[in-house]
Every structure is written in C-alpha cells, then in structure tokens.
Design a protein around this motif. Sequence first.
Motif: not given
Length: 854
Positions: A596-611, A627-632
């Motif tokens: 679960l830790t690995s999955v959470a970190i991976s998804l968080a990293a994936f979110s950061a990449m999309i950001l 509204n790109r601010n809402l997306s951010y």
Amino acid sequence: MKLLIAFFLLIVLIIFQELISCFSLNISASPGYYQDGDFVIGGLFSLRVTAGDTRSRFGFTDINHIPEHVYVDLTKHYQHMLAMVFAIEKINKEPNILFNMSLGFYLFNVDFIEMKAVESSMALLSGESPPIPNYSCRPEKTDKLVAVIGGISTGISTQISRVLSLYNIPQISYAPFDQSLGTRVQLQSPYQFPVHTTALYQGIIQLLLYFSWVWVGLVVPDDMRGELFLRDITEQMTKHGLCVAFAEKVPEFPAKDTVNRGLFMERFTLTRVIVAFGDTYSLLRFVYNTFCNTPFGNVWITTSDWDITIIPFEQDLGYTFFGGGLSFSVHTDQILGFKDFLGSVQPRKYPHDTFIQDVWSIIFECPYFDQHWIRELRQCEQNGSLSTRPLHVWDMNTSPPSYKVHAAVYAIAQALHEELSLRVEGGSLDKGVSWAPLPWKLHPFLQKGQLGRSSNEETIVSKEVSATKLDILNYQSLQSGTKAQVKVGEFVFESQSVQHLSLNDKLITWGEHLNQTPVSVCSQSCPLGFRKTPVEGKPFCCFDCVLCPDGEIANETDKDQCIKCPEDQYPNKQRNQCLPKITTFLSHEDTLGAVLTSVAISLAAFSAMILGLFIHYRDTPIVRANNRNLSYLLLVSLMLCFFCSLLFIGQPSTVTCVLRQVMFGVVFSVAVSAILAKTFIVVVAFKAIKPGSTLQMWMVTRLSNAIVCCGSIIQVCICAVWLGTYPPFPDVDMQSEIGQIILWCNEGSTLAFYCVLGYLGFLASLSLLIAFLARRLPDSFNEAKPITFSMLVFCSVWISFVPAYLSSKGKTMVAVEILSILASSAGLLGCIFLPKCYVILLRSGGHSRKNLFK
C-alpha cells in the motif's frame, strides 16, 4: 394335724422333683470348660457357624456327632477364649489384686445361635445340667458367678443380656460397638467398648481421597448397624466429592439368599473399590456369593471386625478373592507375654479344655473319616505349635476381640478389687462373711472404667482419649508364599480439623489381579482443555467432558468450570494454557503495508508528473479550457490524498490518529469541491460565451473559487467540531483477533466520522448530477463526461467502503480505508486527467482554440 402332714408332703414332693430334674438332665446340653476359683467369670464365645444345635463329645479317640451342618469353623476365634484364660492366669499370679483370692472361669461355645446363647446363659446360672429357670443344680459354681463376657455379635449379646439382666449380673460384650444395642434390651444393656466411629469414617474417607477413588461400592449387613453406617458414610463421602456406586445389603446367614446374580455381577465388575462394613458372621452370606462368581479383582476396604483371612475354603482361593485388601484396626499394644503363651498352648497342657481338641484337629488338619455325619478323628499331632499354622486358621498376633476380652477380665478384676477394698476397710472380710460379692455391686465400679452402655435416651461412654489411632493393614502374600496382614500405614484422628494419614505405598500389594494402584471412577478424568458437565440421572461423579469455549482454558484435569484468559492473553490450541497476545498493527514492514505504501507513493508521483505536465503546457487550450488553477488545485489535493493514506500505516499515536482523519476529510473535500467547481464551469461557460450573455468569464472564475472555498470550509467546520467534542484516539482491540492485541485508532465520535463521509458523498452526488445534465455539450470542450465517470467511480468506492469497513477488523479495517482512499483518488485522477494527458502528448497539433470549438 392333717394340714401339717399335707404341707410336709408338699415340701418333700418339691425337693424330690428338683432332685429328679437335676438328675434326669445330668447330660450337659452345652458342654463348657470350667475352672474353679473364689470368683467365677462366665464366657460365651462363638467358634463356628452351624445350622443347628449340637450334642457332641470331644476327644482324639472319640467319635464326634457333627451337627446338621457346619458352615465355617472359626478356629481363630479360639484365641478369644485363650485371651480370657491367659488374663485370669496372670491375675491369679498377682495376689495383691484380689487379696489372695483367685478367679475361675466357665466358658461356653454358643456358635452363632441365639437360642444356644440363651441356653448357655441359663446354664451359667443353673450349673452344668440343662438349665431350669430359678433353680441351681450346682451352687458351688453358680454362687461364685460375678460377671459374664460375651458375645461376639449384637444378636448374641442381646439374647445373653435378656437373661443376665433379670439377675442384674454385669455383662461385657466384646462385639463391635452398636449404639442401638440399648434399644434391643428391655432392662440393662451390656457394657461395650466404645469406638470413635467418626475417626473410622474419616480414616476411610482420607484413604479414598489419597488414592483418588471416587466411585466406591458399599457392602453392609442388613441391620441397624448397616443402616447407620450407610447414612453416616454417605454424608461424609458427599461432603468430600465421593460417590456411592451402589449399596449392597447382606442378609444374615440363616436367612434366604435374595441376591440378584446378574445385578451382583454387574456391580462388582464395574466398581473397583468396595468398602465393606460388618463382622465375619454378618458378611458370611456375602462371602459365599463372592466365591460363587469369577474373581473381579476388587480392592476391599474393611475393618478388623471382618477378618477377610477367615474363609471357609482353602487359603489360596481366599487370597485370590480378597488379596490386597486394606483393613482398619484400632491401634492396640500387644499383650505382654500373650504371644509366648499362645506358642505354648497344647492339648496336653489343658486336658480339661473341651474345645481345644476339636479346634486343634481342624487347625492341624488331622485325618478323619466322615460318613453319615460322623467324623472319626485319628492321629492328630498333640505336640504341634500354633505359631506354625497359616493365617486363615490361626494368627499369633492379638486380634481386637481378644484384646477386648483381655481388657474385660482386667476391668472385672479391678471392680472386684475396689469392692473388696471396701470390705477390708470395713473389716467385714475378716469376720467370715461370704467372699463372693453380689454381682450387681460391681456396676458402679465397672462404670468408672473404659466401658460404656447404650440406652434408649442417650449413649453413655467413658472419657475418650485425646487422639484415636487406627492401623492400616494390607492382606498380602509374602515372598515365602505365606499370607500375612502387614501394617502399611496409620491414621491419627484428633478432631475434624486435626487428622493425619500416613501410608507407605511401596509396602502395599494389590493381590493377584492388579499390578499397580487401581483406578475407581465412574467417568474418566477430563483432560486439560476440557470441563466436566453432569450426566442427567447419574451421580455427580459421572460426567461428560466438553471442550472449553473460545477464550477460556482448563489447566487442570476434572475442572468444573473453564477459566477465562486475561485480556492480554489468549488460549492455545489445546486450551490448557494462556499465551501472551502479540501486539500488531498495519506497519510498513508488513507485506500489505509495504504494498500500500508503494502504491500510494507511486500514485502521488504520478499525480506530480501530471501536475508538471499541466504546468509545462499551461498555455495550451486544453489546459486553459476548464480553469487551469482548478486543475492545479485538484492535482495537488489528489497528491495529498495519496500521501494522507500513508498516515494510516504505522503504529497509531495521538497525533497520527487525529491527522489521518482530518487530512482525509479536508483534502478530499477540497478535491471534490474542485471537481464540483469544474462541473459548474462546464455548464456556465457556454452561457458566458454566447452572444448577449451578461455573464463574464471572470465572474465564472470567481464563482468557482467560491465553491471550492465554501465546500472546504464546511468540511473544516465539521472536523473542528469532531476534534472539539470526541476526537479520535489510539486504542487497543484485544477481542477481534485470537492471539493478537490490535493497535488501532478509535474514531471517537462515530457520528462525526460518518458526517465527514456523508458530506463528501453529498458533494460527489451534486457533481455527478450536474455533470450528468451537462453531458450533451459539444465534445471538444465538454469535461462533463470524464467528471461523470470519475464521480461514478468515487461514489461506487465509498458506497462499497461502508459495509466492508464495518465487517472488517484489525489490519483489514485500516487496509480497507486506505484502499478506498487510493481507489477513489486514482479514479478521479484517471478519469479526469488521463484523457487530457493523451490529448496533450499525442495530439499536440490540435490544441488550437479553433479546433476545440468545432
């Protein structure tokens, strides 16, 4: 003159009738053994069990007319007579006791026939001739009678007392003490040697407890003594957790045998230990019934009143049935010189003894010719020694009845001494007054000794010694092959609270059928981990064994109730021991926690990449469209959602328990509020760009920002109320998982927790509804469809979360919440942003505003 002649003739007729009666009855009906003295003590003993009366003469060359049938020759009872002879000989050798006067005796064998006991009692009063009431044919014998010792049983003692009490002659019974004897005799009851029955009962109980014999059969004579014993011993056994398997009442020997053979076999086969209370005669019928069946290998617990070595068969057969028995005997010191006296007894030494010759012939197994109930004795060894005879016919040790007879003689001698002392002090002994005292004058002196009487109102006994000591004897076969009763222990009783049993197990042998200490139980012991449950309709010693329930143990055998383990312990598989529970929680080292830790970190990293991708392409129409601010903001909140799941992993503490729920509630509310705002923009944007619309885009942007702020602030208020009233706290769960102490975060207020989830559900449902209504807007600009799918995923996850969360425990419950957070966040991230990433990266040529509006 005529009256004088008639009176004279009447007197002559009476005298003549008395002389004729004494002459015609000159042949003795009950031949006795008489030895003259200044005072004579009568003795009534029982040497055999017969079916009727006897008219016999004794001698080694004579022919003896055997009675109807002799069932048992009790040769060991001859020691009772010899004890009386020995005591009188010793007293006569001490002139100071009776002031140079001598004691004599008059001994009779009454067998066990009550009519014969009455006849012999009257013979003591009338002389050797058949008795005639109130007549004395031989005054030189009868006038010297001062007391009588006898008999060996309650029935015999009662009949003797019925005769002697008419003349107030003291009678000392050497039978087992019977407190009901006073109710049988209308006048004076005989003196008895009192026995501490409580000590005997406690000795039997302690012996049963020592060997853990809880299932015990009882054998008693069918009389008052047997009834009293059953009542008292049953009460004591129940108090100590022992059970009566059965109670066999044995009818007296002449009575008809009423034993049910099948029931007899069943009882004695299923019950290993038998307590037999009675005497040799009263249990004779039982002995015969036992010999008629196969040996059962029972262990017999008896008293010395029943001599199990006296068997009407050969010695080896008797040992086969009763070998290994344990017998309680009141401790008595050996009579000084008595064993040597017994060793010197021979027929030639006592030529006038009318009993020794017949007893001698049986003890030494003299050859005889038996035809038509006539036994002709031949070639009997007269110089033999009793010390060489086997145990079943003779015992050189002093038996308890012999000890009583010896003590009774000395009690009578002491009473005579005190009565004569009064004469000496009064000077009447020197004035030619008759030496023989009146028998009833001895009563006050006898009552001072160690004797007692039973009466209808009460039982009067002498002062009891401070402690009662019982010897425990074991009937065993020695290495030489001879049989003996060996002392293996003793029981000392002072009071109910002060008693001591000492036993030497190594000295005990259990007979021919048992190689080790037997077990006597109704049900086998419940093993560890099981408890007893009663069986309906059976005594409490009979039970079934039931496994202890969950959370309980039985660390001892035969437990009535299982023991509940402490909260921080749990039972092992066998449920016989409590083990310490293991402290557990969802940690990073666990496989589940690591995944679960690995999955959470991976998804968080994936979110950061999309950001990062959105920031890099921030000027593209696809990013600016909603509204790109809402997306951010949405991407950051989703990133924080993934990271907040990490707070659920690790050992709970006060800080983590508070932060995990607050961050979860607030961050998710920001994310869902941002989606709601994006949905609102999708609907309102078209109206703002239509010709003639009064809405401006800056107004739409400010309104969406307000939606995010309001939605988040409401959730912050809910969490603030939650933390202010009943916040989450670290807790332990000791019951959910066997063998584990689960560290978890107690949500505190369950209502507040579900209010947080409910509010998120409200925001998600509102977003889903608005997105669903806006699904028909142009595809190039419409973001309603991805939001609709993301809200469907979000709602499905959290709707499934509630039952899964409520049905799970421990680590699983925490894992369910983490999975729900990750799944719902990943659903939002995938449904909303993956299509845009696809457009940005793979279709970069079509990002123009013109193409999007087509």
